[in-house]
Write an enzyme that holds these catalytic residues in place. Structure first.
Site, mmCIF file in Angstrom:
data_model
loop_
_atom_site.group_PDB
_atom_site.id
_atom_site.type_symbol
_atom_site.label_atom_id
_atom_site.label_comp_id
_atom_site.label_asym_id
_atom_site.label_seq_id
_atom_site.Cartn_x
_atom_site.Cartn_y
_atom_site.Cartn_z
ATOM 1 N N ALA A 10 27.193 32.704 35.209
ATOM 2 C CA ALA A 10 25.824 32.824 34.692
ATOM 3 C C ALA A 10 24.950 33.732 35.546
ATOM 4 C CB ALA A 10 25.188 31.435 34.614
ATOM 5 N N ARG A 15 23.809 43.904 40.742
ATOM 6 C CA ARG A 15 24.428 44.991 41.512
ATOM 7 C C ARG A 15 25.298 45.891 40.632
ATOM 8 N NH1 ARG A 15 26.650 40.952 46.098
ATOM 9 N NH2 ARG A 15 26.278 39.453 44.421
ATOM 10 N N LYS A 22 27.921 41.034 33.730
ATOM 11 C CA LYS A 22 28.964 41.457 34.688
ATOM 12 C C LYS A 22 30.357 40.960 34.317
ATOM 13 C CE LYS A 22 29.254 39.597 38.908
ATOM 14 N NZ LYS A 22 28.934 39.391 40.329
ATOM 15 N N GLY A 140 30.487 35.330 52.048
ATOM 16 C CA GLY A 140 30.018 34.268 52.936
ATOM 17 C C GLY A 140 31.013 34.075 54.080
ATOM 18 N N ASN A 227 31.265 42.906 42.334
ATOM 19 C CA ASN A 227 29.802 42.894 42.214
ATOM 20 C C ASN A 227 29.242 44.257 41.820
ATOM 21 O OD1 ASN A 227 29.604 40.143 43.240
ATOM 22 N ND2 ASN A 227 30.220 41.032 45.185
ATOM 23 N N ALA A 380 60.035 67.207 3.929
ATOM 24 C CA ALA A 380 58.877 67.720 4.668
ATOM 25 C C ALA A 380 57.691 67.887 3.734
ATOM 26 C CB ALA A 380 59.225 69.060 5.296
ATOM 27 N N SER A 405 61.052 68.337 -0.642
ATOM 28 C CA SER A 405 59.922 68.738 0.198
ATOM 29 C C SER A 405 58.690 69.053 -0.628
ATOM 30 C CB SER A 405 60.296 69.988 0.993
ATOM 31 O OG SER A 405 61.359 69.689 1.847
ATOM 32 N N ALA A 423 61.917 69.404 -5.201
ATOM 33 C CA ALA A 423 60.902 69.873 -4.240
ATOM 34 C C ALA A 423 59.680 70.396 -4.976
ATOM 35 C CB ALA A 423 61.499 70.972 -3.374
HETATM 36 C C1 UD1 Z 1 29.605 34.159 46.345
HETATM 37 C C2 UD1 Z 1 29.504 33.164 47.501
HETATM 38 C C3 UD1 Z 1 30.114 33.797 48.739
HETATM 39 C C4 UD1 Z 1 31.551 34.200 48.486
HETATM 40 C C5 UD1 Z 1 31.670 35.090 47.252
HETATM 41 C C6 UD1 Z 1 33.118 35.259 46.887
HETATM 42 C C7 UD1 Z 1 27.525 31.796 47.077
HETATM 43 C C8 UD1 Z 1 26.119 31.553 47.455
HETATM 44 N N1 UD1 Z 1 28.150 32.811 47.706
HETATM 45 O O1 UD1 Z 1 28.836 35.276 46.708
HETATM 46 O O2 UD1 Z 1 30.070 32.879 49.820
HETATM 47 O O3 UD1 Z 1 32.075 34.853 49.621
HETATM 48 O O4 UD1 Z 1 30.985 34.500 46.132
HETATM 49 O O5 UD1 Z 1 33.275 36.199 45.877
HETATM 50 O O6 UD1 Z 1 28.089 31.067 46.298
HETATM 51 N N2 UD1 Z 1 26.563 32.600 39.284
HETATM 52 C C9 UD1 Z 1 26.070 31.686 38.375
HETATM 53 N N3 UD1 Z 1 24.758 31.332 38.458
HETATM 54 C C10 UD1 Z 1 23.932 31.791 39.412
HETATM 55 C C11 UD1 Z 1 24.452 32.702 40.355
HETATM 56 C C12 UD1 Z 1 25.772 33.078 40.274
HETATM 57 O O7 UD1 Z 1 26.781 31.230 37.490
HETATM 58 O O8 UD1 Z 1 22.767 31.400 39.417
HETATM 59 C C13 UD1 Z 1 27.961 33.042 39.154
HETATM 60 C C14 UD1 Z 1 28.101 34.537 38.973
HETATM 61 O O9 UD1 Z 1 28.123 34.899 37.602
HETATM 62 C C15 UD1 Z 1 29.423 34.845 39.672
HETATM 63 C C16 UD1 Z 1 29.570 33.716 40.695
HETATM 64 O O10 UD1 Z 1 28.648 32.720 40.330
HETATM 65 O O11 UD1 Z 1 30.505 34.820 38.787
HETATM 66 C C17 UD1 Z 1 29.274 34.197 42.111
HETATM 67 O O12 UD1 Z 1 27.977 34.726 42.157
HETATM 68 P P1 UD1 Z 1 27.644 36.054 42.937
HETATM 69 O O13 UD1 Z 1 26.194 36.313 42.823
HETATM 70 O O14 UD1 Z 1 28.583 37.126 42.577
HETATM 71 O O15 UD1 Z 1 27.930 35.552 44.438
HETATM 72 P P2 UD1 Z 1 28.371 36.428 45.687
HETATM 73 O O16 UD1 Z 1 27.150 37.049 46.273
HETATM 74 O O17 UD1 Z 1 29.491 37.287 45.360
HETATM 75 CA CA CA Z 2 30.466 37.938 43.521
#
Ligand code: UD1
Ligand code: CA
Length: 472
Positions: A10, A15, A22, A140, A227, A380, A405, A423
């Site tokens: 969600a 990015r 995405k 993270g 991302n 042909a 043909s 043909a």
């Molecule tokens: C997240 C992790 C990070 C990890 C990385 C691995 C968190 C805070 N961080 O970072 O530690 O190393 O993934 O790829 O979890 N999403 C929702 N709702 C929201 C926000 C995000 O459903 O409100 C979903 C996004 O669609 C996505 C996933 O959660 O599929 C991860 O979100 P994203 O913003 O890509 O997190 P990262 O910054 O990559």
């Molecule tokens: Ca991500």
């Protein structure tokens, strides 16, 4: 013990800089959310829940027929909040909740299975997969205290200079015992981003005395999060390579693997050779010992054993049976079936055409809405005139027919078994079996015509010269 998979999809994906959500961007030909759902389904869970936001309808459409349940996260308030939104859909499930991000399309189900087993074996409450990233970037960081027991995940934005240097990072794949899910309520809003981070559950669980582990398994490539557009390209490249490696391992011969595209759902039999610049798309199945020459595109089709597809041929939603040969430069449009040992040659277009075994259409033809029996010869330049401006009509050509043909068959029309068409004929009426149909104008020879023609033209040129002299 029951298992549910929750896929977080969600996020806003800012990015990516795209109007398309995405997780619906394609990686090696399929939207990445589909790849993650496929991985989840391979775990044979009792339930798969996809958490989606404002684009939920588009995501639902992309996952139709996969049998997944959807949960809405109205506002993207972070990954922790996203998982909380899935709780009603989990109901009173007792067992394991496996969480994955919707933007990690290269996950290998076997690694996740191994991870779940580690979680169970160690009787953990919460487990997470970590991996070593050459460049930890925005992942993270997994922070372990000196005793090795204390564990937390610190997001890149919140990490200090020492933490930023940690290469062990969070994959976004977790297993949480359903009993430990209540911990989600304890996540506090992150002061920097104003989001509820799922990553916080690791430290919270440790503080509460729950058993928590991070397992450093799998490769950086497998857990790659997408991302940005650059990462999308890289993920596509990696998935494409994985697919080629898989088929190479199963005995498929690639002459220039880098230039070949194979859809994740495609299947290729042992001993088949694939030349450069070949696109095998959708649910295509290719049998054994076939040869696909350069610049061929095959979409959602079944190709049998020992089939030859010659250069620059396009095949869509069709069946090609064993030992048939198609191309070069043929276009096999949807709904066609080419029988065993049949030959479809250059510049031949088929559309909803059933071609019997051993039949040949070797050059320059259009065969549409047509059923051709076995052992027929299509000369042909043969055209089936299937369209009257309003409707399409069917041409039936029975076994052993010889079409001369440059003939046109104006549908609806039937050519009986073993009949011949002279043909250059335009066939407008059914032809009985064994008959010869000729519709062209009978040939007339005008004798000595060439001599008379040259006499006439020399007279004319004399007359022109005469006129010129008078003028002087
Ligand atoms: C997240 C992790 C990070 C990890 C990385 C691995 C968190 C805070 N961080 O970072 O530690 O190393 O993934 O790829 O979890 N999403 C929702 N709702 C929201 C926000 C995000 O459903 O409100 C979903 C996004 O669609 C996505 C996933 O959660 O599929 C991860 O979100 P994203 O913003 O890509 O997190 P990262 O910054 O990559
Ligand atoms: Ca991500």
């Amino acid at each position: 013990m029951k298992t549910a998979c929750v896929i977080l999809a969600a996020g806003l994906g800012k990015r990516m800089n795209s109007a398309v959500p995405k997780v619906l961007h394609n990686v090696a030909g399929i939207p990445m959310i589909q790849s993650v759902v496929n991985t989840a389904l391979r775990l044979r869970p009792d339930k798969v829940i996809v958490v989606a936001g404002q684009h939920i309808d588009l995501i639902r459409k992309s996952l139709a027929a996969k049998g997944v349940v959807f949960a809405l996260q109205k506002e993207a308030k972070g990954t922790g909040h996203a998982l909380l939104c899935a709780r009603p859909a989990l109901g009173n499930l007792k067992g394991l909740v496996v969480v994955m991000n919707g933007d990690t399309p290269l996950l290998d189900p076997d690694t996740i299975k191994r991870f779940i087993n580690l979680h169970k074996k160690n009787k953990n409450d919460i487990s997470v997969i970590s991996f070593i990233a050459k460049n930890p970037g925005s992942y993270g960081r997994v922070v372990r205290d000196k005793s090795g027991k204390g564990l937390s995940i610190i997001e890149d934005k919140d990490a200090d200079q020492v933490q930023k240097k940690i290469h062990e990072v969070n994959s976004g794949v977790y297993v949480i015992n359903s009993d430990a899910m209540s911990i989600l309520k304890d996540i506090r809003e992150n002061s920097l981003k104003g989001e509820y981070y799922l990553t916080d559950i690791v430290a919270l669980a440790y503080q509460k005395g729950l058993k928590t582990s991070a397992y450093c398994i799998g490769s950086e490539e497998e857990f790659m999060g997408v991302n940005t557009r650059e990462e999308l390209y890289k993920a596509s490249y990696l998935m494409k390579k994985n697919i080629i490696d898989k088929w190479t391992g199963k005995g498929v011969n690639f002459l220039d693997a880098g230039s070949v595209f194979i859809h994740p759902d495609a299947h290729i039999g042992r001993g088949t050779t694939v030349y450069p610049n070949v696109y095998i798309e959708g649910h295509t199945e290719i049998g054994r010992d076939s040869t696909i020459y350069p610049n061929v595109r095959i979409l959602n089709s079944r190709i049998g054993n020992k089939v030859t597809i010659k250069d620059s041929t396009v095949i869509e939603d069709s069946d090609i049976k064993d030992r048939a040969s198609v191309g070069p430069f043929a276009h096999i449009r949807p709904g066609s079936e080419i029988g065993s040992e049949a030959r479809i040659g250059n510049f031949v277009e088929l559309k909803k055409a059933i071609v019997g075994s051993g039949t040949k259409a070797s050059h320059l033809s259009y065969l549409g809405d047509t059923k051709i029996g076995r052992g027929a010869n299509i000369g042909a330049g043969t055209i089936t005139c299937n369209y009257d401006g309003k409707k399409k009509h069917v041409t039936i050509i029975e076994d052993g027919v010889f079409v001369g043909s440059d003939s046109q068959l104006v549908a609806p029309v039937r050519v009986g078994k073993g009949a011949y068409i002279g043909a250059g004929s335009t066939v407008t009426k059914d032809i009985p079996p064994g008959a010869l149909a000729i519709s062209r104008v009978e040939q007339r020879n005008i004798l000595k015509w060439a001599r008379r023609k040259s006499a006439v033209s020399s007279q004319k040129s004399e007359a022109r010269k005469g006129k010129g002299k008078k003028k002087v």
